[in-house]
Write a protein that holds these residues in place. Structure first.
Motif, PDB file in Angstrom:
ATOM      1  N   ILE B  35       0.891  -1.103   0.145  1.00 38.13           N
ATOM      2  CA  ILE B  35       0.022  -0.079   0.062  1.00 38.13           C
ATOM      3  C   ILE B  35       0.926   1.410  -0.204  1.00 38.13           C
ATOM      4  CG2 ILE B  35      -1.944   1.214   1.319  1.00 38.13           C
ATOM      5  CD1 ILE B  35      -2.969  -0.997   2.182  1.00 38.13           C
ATOM      6  N   ARG B  36       0.981   1.950  -0.806  1.00 44.10           N
ATOM      7  CA  ARG B  36       1.913   3.241  -1.314  1.00 44.10           C
ATOM      8  C   ARG B  36       0.892   4.239  -1.133  1.00 44.10           C
ATOM      9  NH1 ARG B  36       6.243   4.689  -4.269  1.00 44.10           N
ATOM     10  NH2 ARG B  36       6.944   2.449  -3.202  1.00 44.10           N
ATOM     11  N   VAL B  37       1.295   5.124  -0.156  1.00 44.03           N
ATOM     12  CA  VAL B  37       0.724   6.580  -0.188  1.00 44.03           C
ATOM     13  C   VAL B  37       1.330   7.430  -0.741  1.00 44.03           C
ATOM     14  CG1 VAL B  37      -0.219   8.231   1.680  1.00 44.03           C
ATOM     15  CG2 VAL B  37      -0.481   5.922   2.084  1.00 44.03           C
ATOM     16  N   ILE B  38       0.741   8.263  -1.811  1.00 44.32           N
ATOM     17  CA  ILE B  38       1.738   9.329  -1.979  1.00 44.32           C
ATOM     18  C   ILE B  38       1.179  10.742  -1.351  1.00 44.32           C
ATOM     19  CG2 ILE B  38       1.981  10.865  -4.094  1.00 44.32           C
ATOM     20  CD1 ILE B  38       1.170   8.408  -5.776  1.00 44.32           C
ATOM     21  N   MET B  39       1.896  11.351  -0.749  1.00 42.05           N
ATOM     22  CA  MET B  39       1.658  12.298   0.332  1.00 42.05           C
ATOM     23  C   MET B  39       2.105  13.771  -0.062  1.00 42.05           C
ATOM     24  SD  MET B  39       1.551  11.922   4.192  1.00 42.05           S
ATOM     25  CE  MET B  39       3.446  12.454   4.618  1.00 42.05           C
ATOM     26  N   GLY B  40       1.661  14.520   0.083  1.00 45.34           N
ATOM     27  CA  GLY B  40       1.881  15.927  -0.216  1.00 45.34           C
ATOM     28  C   GLY B  40       0.980  16.978   0.114  1.00 45.34           C
ATOM     29  N   GLY B  41       1.608  18.365   0.021  1.00 41.54           N
ATOM     30  CA  GLY B  41       0.451  19.343   0.314  1.00 41.54           C
ATOM     31  C   GLY B  41      -0.106  19.619  -1.007  1.00 41.54           C
ATOM     32  N   SER B  42      -0.974  20.697  -1.160  1.00 44.98           N
ATOM     33  CA  SER B  42      -1.745  21.178  -2.258  1.00 44.98           C
ATOM     34  C   SER B  42      -0.795  21.802  -3.269  1.00 44.98           C
ATOM     35  CB  SER B  42      -2.721  22.473  -1.938  1.00 44.98           C
ATOM     36  OG  SER B  42      -3.724  21.729  -0.780  1.00 44.98           O
ATOM     37  N   GLY B  43      -1.033  21.231  -4.270  1.00 46.45           N
ATOM     38  CA  GLY B  43       0.000  22.043  -5.310  1.00 46.45           C
ATOM     39  C   GLY B  43       1.374  21.379  -5.605  1.00 46.45           C
ATOM     40  N   HIS B 202      -3.555  14.070   1.290  1.00 47.42           N
ATOM     41  CA  HIS B 202      -2.787  14.908   2.124  1.00 47.42           C
ATOM     42  C   HIS B 202      -3.093  14.788   3.860  1.00 47.42           C
ATOM     43  CE1 HIS B 202      -6.279  17.560   1.380  1.00 47.42           C
ATOM     44  NE2 HIS B 202      -6.332  17.635   2.529  1.00 47.42           N
ATOM     45  N   GLU B 203      -3.931  13.661   4.064  1.00 41.13           N
ATOM     46  CA  GLU B 203      -4.284  13.546   5.556  1.00 41.13           C
ATOM     47  C   GLU B 203      -3.177  12.684   6.152  1.00 41.13           C
ATOM     48  OE1 GLU B 203      -7.237  13.908   7.516  1.00 41.13           O
ATOM     49  OE2 GLU B 203      -7.752  15.517   5.700  1.00 41.13           O
ATOM     50  N   LEU B 204      -2.418  13.259   7.064  1.00 43.63           N
ATOM     51  CA  LEU B 204      -1.386  12.423   7.760  1.00 43.63           C
ATOM     52  C   LEU B 204      -1.726  11.313   8.519  1.00 43.63           C
ATOM     53  CD1 LEU B 204       0.434  15.540   9.202  1.00 43.63           C
ATOM     54  CD2 LEU B 204       1.116  14.005   7.257  1.00 43.63           C
ATOM     55  N   GLU B 205      -2.794  11.415   9.227  1.00 44.28           N
ATOM     56  CA  GLU B 205      -3.191  10.267  10.087  1.00 44.28           C
ATOM     57  C   GLU B 205      -3.508   9.194   9.449  1.00 44.28           C
ATOM     58  OE1 GLU B 205      -6.407  10.386  13.534  1.00 44.28           O
ATOM     59  OE2 GLU B 205      -6.060  12.348  12.845  1.00 44.28           O
ATOM     60  N   SER B 206      -4.399   9.361   8.234  1.00 42.18           N
ATOM     61  CA  SER B 206      -4.747   8.302   7.532  1.00 42.18           C
ATOM     62  C   SER B 206      -3.599   7.649   6.580  1.00 42.18           C
ATOM     63  CB  SER B 206      -5.955   8.718   6.630  1.00 42.18           C
ATOM     64  OG  SER B 206      -5.775   8.575   5.197  1.00 42.18           O
ATOM     65  N   ALA B 207      -2.899   8.559   6.366  1.00 48.75           N
ATOM     66  CA  ALA B 207      -1.480   7.881   5.473  1.00 48.75           C
ATOM     67  C   ALA B 207      -0.618   7.015   6.342  1.00 48.75           C
ATOM     68  CB  ALA B 207      -0.810   9.175   5.135  1.00 48.75           C
ATOM     69  N   PHE B 208      -0.540   7.589   7.703  1.00 44.84           N
ATOM     70  CA  PHE B 208       0.362   6.694   8.457  1.00 44.84           C
ATOM     71  C   PHE B 208      -0.434   5.238   8.953  1.00 44.84           C
ATOM     72  CE2 PHE B 208       2.485  10.660   9.988  1.00 44.84           C
ATOM     73  CZ  PHE B 208       3.581  10.587   8.971  1.00 44.84           C
ATOM     74  N   LYS B 209      -1.601   5.340   9.100  1.00 39.94           N
ATOM     75  CA  LYS B 209      -2.510   4.403   9.239  1.00 39.94           C
ATOM     76  C   LYS B 209      -2.439   3.270   8.186  1.00 39.94           C
ATOM     77  CE  LYS B 209      -6.931   3.056  10.888  1.00 39.94           C
ATOM     78  NZ  LYS B 209      -8.350   3.429  11.128  1.00 39.94           N
ATOM     79  N   ILE B 210      -2.377   3.638   7.032  1.00 34.74           N
ATOM     80  CA  ILE B 210      -2.717   2.508   5.970  1.00 34.74           C
ATOM     81  C   ILE B 210      -1.508   2.123   5.266  1.00 34.74           C
ATOM     82  CG2 ILE B 210      -5.238   2.984   5.666  1.00 34.74           C
ATOM     83  CD1 ILE B 210      -4.488   4.551   3.373  1.00 34.74           C
ATOM     84  N   ALA B 211      -0.439   3.092   5.260  1.00 31.02           N
ATOM     85  CA  ALA B 211       0.688   2.988   4.527  1.00 31.02           C
ATOM     86  C   ALA B 211       1.611   1.763   4.742  1.00 31.02           C
ATOM     87  CB  ALA B 211       1.402   4.277   4.069  1.00 31.02           C
ATOM     88  N   ASP B 212       2.101   1.099   3.929  1.00 28.49           N
ATOM     89  CA  ASP B 212       3.462   0.267   3.821  1.00 28.49           C
ATOM     90  C   ASP B 212       4.660   1.380   3.659  1.00 28.49           C
ATOM     91  OD1 ASP B 212       2.109  -2.239   4.432  1.00 28.49           O
ATOM     92  OD2 ASP B 212       1.852  -2.298   2.397  1.00 28.49           O
ATOM     93  N   THR B 213       4.429   1.906   2.441  1.00 28.19           N
ATOM     94  CA  THR B 213       5.308   2.889   2.177  1.00 28.19           C
ATOM     95  C   THR B 213       4.984   4.473   1.641  1.00 28.19           C
ATOM     96  OG1 THR B 213       5.605   1.968   0.090  1.00 28.19           O
ATOM     97  CG2 THR B 213       7.287   1.471   1.375  1.00 28.19           C
TER      98      THR B 213
END
Lengths: 265, 267
Positions: B35-43, B202-213
């Protein structure tokens, strides 16, 4: 310097934009025809169900309003021709004047303008709001080619229904004219209609029907291409809808004039 | 294609909107089962990256390979084969508003398979049950709440049992409880259906919960790709800004600033 180059630049941009628009519309037309013809071979079959659904919306649902307008136009032509030809004592020529002008010109024109307003705008609005809400993207990622799914059925349905509606409008308009003018001509409406049938040649009907096929392509391609190129949310959809109707009607009238010129030389 | 080959490979991808560069030649790779999360702010370019991954935009330069197929050069038939193996849940759901929920979910089956109508109905209802929307198949999308739309869109995305599932902003616009439920659902899907999942958020909490990387994007560059712990410990200032919700300090270039203010309007 900018005072000079500014308008020139704008003119250039506008020309390029409209050329791009025509190119895009042409590409959509070719793609729709391609999917309609050989889509099933590349896993993008045209669904007959979708075509019939569009035929109902474009054709059957338009019957009441087409009937009303065709009847009105028929009566109006009857009034005008009786008045105009009466001045020369040529009232008996009303039958042939109405028959030719309706089948060659008015039947196709009125139907096309009506369908452009009803179905061309509906196509633009539907596809436009689908592009805005990412539904078109969703279709593409599901492996459903948006042109095949949205444009091709509409094109096919329009190509079938507009000529049919045109023939229908021709007959209603002639009936309208018969109802109004037969008392003034001292004939029965049946006799009027029989005389019309004797005077009309297949060429007259063909002229209207062939034009209506061209109008069908114009209406669909303009509706679909303005729909697909919508940007800017709900306001963009509104603008596209208006644009599709205005453009369709302009092109219909211009193309009608060109066709009339070449077909009557 | 062997089982361990990456499902998504991106090489030196550049993306432009007009004269503005959105992605600065990024490399990116997703392996099966993660499960890959692509995280980043707006823009930051994450939506643009997603659109390129889905083949909705053709790359100006660089390469995007999806399930081993180069999306820019793929034939219609190859692209169709790829599309059948991926599922996408869009940010707004993107359910077709002219159809009810059941027909929306059944659409990929109707278009891509020759199954009979009964099987299609059962399969699409099964997927609706998976996302806890059992019994809602007759409602129209306009009658659903935000969370239900996302779940219905998810049901449509997984109805063909894809290898690869994309999820754009699963928690955007949802209350914390509903978005936590969606996170659970994503984890359950991976466990039950062995899918590879790419989530853009861009939701940190959800990203940390589900991500493998996690891949952190910032202004068109990938700052890092790593496990949840590695991202938390990263000493990159921009990543820490993002994690700690610090406003970024914008450096003002005096010349560029003046130029922007005084420049004449270009039509």
């Amino acid at each position: 310097m900018t005072a000079l180059t500014g308008p020139l630049e704008n003119l250039g941009r506008a020309t390029l934009a409209s050329l791009a628009g025509i190119g895009y519309a042409g590409m959509l037309l070719l793609e729709s025809l391609y999917f309609a013809a050989v889509g099933w071979r590349v896993g993008q079959p045209l669904r007959l169900r979708a075509v019939f659904e569009q035929m109902r919306q474009i054709g059957v649902d338009a019957l009441p309003i087409v009937t009303l307008l065709a009847l009105t136009v028929g009566i109006m032509l009857g009034i005008q021709f009786i008045a105009a030809l009466g001045e020369f004592g040529a009232q008996s020529q009303v039958v042939v004047a109405v028959a030719k002008s309706v089948t060659r010109e008015f039947g196709a024109l009125i139907t096309a303008i009506l369908v452009a307003g009803r179905s061309g705008s509906a196509l633009a609005a539907r596809i436009g709001s689908m592009s805005v809400s990412q539904e078109v993207d969703a279709l593409a990622t599901m492996g459903i080619e948006p042109v095949r799914y949205l444009a091709a059925p509409a094109l096919l349905a329009m190509l079938i229904m507009l000529p049919v509606l045109t023939i229908f409008a021709d007959s209603v308009a002639i009936c309208g004219a018969a109802l109004y003018s037969s008392p003034s001509l001292n004939v029965t409406p049946t006799a009027y209609l029989m005389q019309t049938l004797a005077l009309l040649t297949p060429g007259d009907i063909w002229q209207g029907v062939s034009k209506s096929a061209v109008f069908a392509v114009l209406i669909t391609v303009i509706g679909v291409s303005t729909g697909f190129s919508v940007s800017g949310g709900a306001e963009g959809v509104g603008r596209a809808t208006t644009r599709s109707v205005v453009l369709s009607i302009c092109y219909i009238i211009i193309v009608d004039m060109i066709f009339s010129y070449f077909l009557n030389r | 294609m062997d089982a361990t080959a990456p499902l998504i490979e991106v090489e030196k991808l550049e993306a432009w909107y007009g004269k503005r560069r959105i992605l600065n030649g990024i490399d990116f790779c997703v392996n099966p089962g993660e499960i890959r999360v692509i995280m980043g702010g707006s823009g930051s370019g994450k939506s643009t990256l997603l659109r390129h991954l889905l083949g909705l935009h053709k790359p100006r330069s660089g390469r995007v390979r999806l399930l081993g197929v180069d999306v820019a050069k793929a034939s219609e038939r190859e692209m169709l084969a790829v599309c059948r193996q991926i599922g996408v849940s869009f940010q707004s759901g993107a359910l077709l508003t002219s159809m009810n929920v059941g027909d929306n979910v059944a659409l990929p089956l109707r278009e891509h398979t020759s199954l009979d109508e009964n099987t299609i109905r059962i399969m699409s209802r099964l997927k609706l049950e998976v996302v806890n929307l059992g019994g809602f198949q007759d409602l129209m999308p306009s009658q659903l709440s935000g969370g239900m739309i996302k779940r219905a869109a998810l049901a449509r995305a997984i109805v063909m049992d894809p290898k690869l599932l994309f999820f754009d902003e699963p928690s955007a616009g949802l209350d914390p409880v509903v978005s936590a439920e969606l996170d659970e659902l994503i984890l359950r899907l991976r466990a039950a259906l062995r899918m590879t999942i790419v989530v853009v958020t861009h939701e940190l909490e959800s990203a940390f919960k589900i991500a493998d990387t996690i891949t952190v994007l910032d202004q068109g560059d990938i700052l890092m790709t790593g496990t949840v712990d590695a991202v938390r410990r990263a000493d990159n200032e921009r990543i820490q800004d993002l994690l700690n919700r610090r406003p970024r300090e914008i450096q003002v270039d005096a010349d560029a600033y003046l130029k922007r203010l005084t420049e004449e309007q270009v039509a």
